[in-house]
Design a protein around this motif. Structure first.
Motif, PDB file in Angstrom:
ATOM      1  N   LYS A  25       2.827   8.677  35.698  1.00 18.54           N
ATOM      2  CA  LYS A  25       2.879   8.490  37.150  1.00 18.54           C
ATOM      3  C   LYS A  25       3.115   7.026  37.499  1.00 18.54           C
ATOM      4  O   LYS A  25       3.913   6.702  38.388  1.00 18.54           O
ATOM      5  N   GLY A  26       2.433   6.126  36.805  1.00 19.40           N
ATOM      6  CA  GLY A  26       2.617   4.703  37.069  1.00 19.40           C
ATOM      7  C   GLY A  26       4.024   4.240  36.750  1.00 19.40           C
ATOM      8  O   GLY A  26       4.623   3.451  37.496  1.00 19.40           O
ATOM      9  N   LEU A  86       8.740   3.958  24.904  1.00 21.93           N
ATOM     10  CA  LEU A  86       8.057   5.046  24.208  1.00 21.93           C
ATOM     11  C   LEU A  86       6.557   4.781  24.275  1.00 21.93           C
ATOM     12  O   LEU A  86       6.086   3.742  23.808  1.00 21.93           O
ATOM     13  N   VAL A  87       5.829   5.721  24.849  1.00 21.55           N
ATOM     14  CA  VAL A  87       4.376   5.616  24.912  1.00 21.55           C
ATOM     15  C   VAL A  87       3.791   6.697  24.015  1.00 21.55           C
ATOM     16  O   VAL A  87       3.817   7.886  24.344  1.00 21.55           O
ATOM     17  N   ASN A 234      -2.565   1.217  34.534  1.00 19.62           N
ATOM     18  CA  ASN A 234      -2.076  -0.038  35.115  1.00 19.62           C
ATOM     19  C   ASN A 234      -1.680  -1.041  34.036  1.00 19.62           C
ATOM     20  O   ASN A 234      -0.652  -1.715  34.134  1.00 19.62           O
ATOM     21  N   LEU A 235      -2.512  -1.145  32.993  1.00 18.44           N
ATOM     22  CA  LEU A 235      -2.182  -2.057  31.901  1.00 18.44           C
ATOM     23  C   LEU A 235      -0.933  -1.580  31.171  1.00 18.44           C
ATOM     24  O   LEU A 235      -0.062  -2.388  30.813  1.00 18.44           O
ATOM     25  N   CYS A 236      -0.818  -0.283  30.954  1.00 16.42           N
ATOM     26  CA  CYS A 236       0.341   0.255  30.244  1.00 16.42           C
ATOM     27  C   CYS A 236       1.639  -0.013  31.000  1.00 16.42           C
ATOM     28  O   CYS A 236       2.658  -0.360  30.383  1.00 16.42           O
ATOM     29  N   VAL A 237       1.615   0.148  32.308  1.00 16.82           N
ATOM     30  CA  VAL A 237       2.827  -0.093  33.099  1.00 16.82           C
ATOM     31  C   VAL A 237       3.247  -1.557  32.985  1.00 16.82           C
ATOM     32  O   VAL A 237       4.432  -1.865  32.816  1.00 16.82           O
ATOM     33  N   TYR A 238       2.296  -2.454  33.040  1.00  8.62           N
ATOM     34  CA  TYR A 238       2.637  -3.876  32.884  1.00  8.62           C
ATOM     35  C   TYR A 238       3.242  -4.150  31.509  1.00  8.62           C
ATOM     36  O   TYR A 238       4.273  -4.828  31.385  1.00  8.62           O
ATOM     37  N   ILE A 239       2.621  -3.639  30.458  1.00  8.04           N
ATOM     38  CA  ILE A 239       3.106  -3.893  29.101  1.00  8.04           C
ATOM     39  C   ILE A 239       4.489  -3.282  28.889  1.00  8.04           C
ATOM     40  O   ILE A 239       5.282  -3.767  28.080  1.00  8.04           O
TER      41      ILE A 239
END
Length: 263
Positions: A25-26, A86-87, A234-239
């Motif tokens: 979603k982010g 890729l997450v 939120n951290l994942c979207v930034y990274i």
């Protein structure tokens, strides 16, 4: 900071619910083309429909496949030959005493929590390297550093994710591709909600049950509560963003301070 992922395609494994869905979603809200993944086709498409409702203008797709198997990973890559982000989020957890955990359970955890990331990274990293840009994120855990006595098999797989992400970051040195690990602590995902179901049934809210769990089982937590899935996302979207171009090979904690170290 304005994170714009327009034109980037992101695959988030295990993203029909929980942290994975929040990450998807982010990323969608930041403009990425997002591909959701689950083991089951119908559940995957339900998650796609839900994300489209929640992020109205999002370009969201779904690809079903069990990442805990080689065939499942092959099916995903066949349907989606290239991605920019890729997450490797898919994972399983659950308490079980070391002396009662058979080989089959160790192997199941390793296949889902580690080999899925190995297989998909092996498939997608060459394309990222050739384009000169890419992001790979591994969802590890504070349990990879702070091995829980009641989930040793789980902790070992999350430590393996840290080693894998660090090694791949070195392998991609100088290519414009970054590889990092994200280490959540206790987080109010659907899986944790199931684990806390008895406490909720006794009349507590999920948040209250989360506080009790953290204080009893992760007393070193500084925030003294469980995180929300959005806080992890939120951290994942930034990274995953262009702004994080100088961050690679890192183990990035969003654990509420559970791991008792300043490093």
């Amino acid at each position: 900071m304005n994170i714009d992922l327009s034109g980037k395609t992101a695959l988030v494994t295990g993203s029909t619910a929980g942290i994975g869905f929040a990450i998807a979603k982010g990323l969608a809200a930041a403009g990425a083309i997002v591909v959701l993944n689950g083991r089951d086709e119908s559940r995957t498409q339900e998650a796609v429909a839900k994300l489209k409702r929640e992020v109205g203008d999002a370009d969201v797709r779904g690809v079903a496949g069990d990442v805990g198997t080689a065939a499942g990973c092959d099916a995903i890559v066949s349907a989606l030959p290239a991605v920019d982000i890729l997450v490797n989020n898919a994972g399983i957890f659950g308490p079980q005493d070391f002396f009662e955990t058979p080989d089959a359970e160790w192997e199941r955890f390793f296949r889902v929590n580690v080999l899925s990331g190995v297989r998909l990274s092996r498939a997608y990293l060459p394309g990222m390297r050739d384009k000169g840009w890419g992001r790979v994120l591994f969802l590890s855990s504070e349990s990879g550093l702070n091995i829980p006595a009641d989930m040793i098999h789980y902790g070992v797989t999350k430590t393996a994710d840290l080693a894998l992400s660090r090694g791949l970051a070195k392998r991609m040195a100088g290519t414009g591709v970054t590889v990092n690990a994200i280490l959540p602590g206790p987080t109010l995902s659907e899986g944790v909600a199931e684990m806390l179901a008895d406490a909720v049934a006794s009349g507590k809210s999920l948040e209250e049950a989360g506080v009790d769990f953290v204080k009893a089982h992760r007393p070193s937590s500084i925030i003294q509560r469980a995180a929300t899935v959005e806080e992890v996302a939120n951290l994942c979207v930034y990274i995953a963003s262009p702004q994080a171009s100088a961050t690679t090979g890192a183990a990035l904690r969003v654990d509420g301070g559970v791991v008792n170290t300043i490093a």
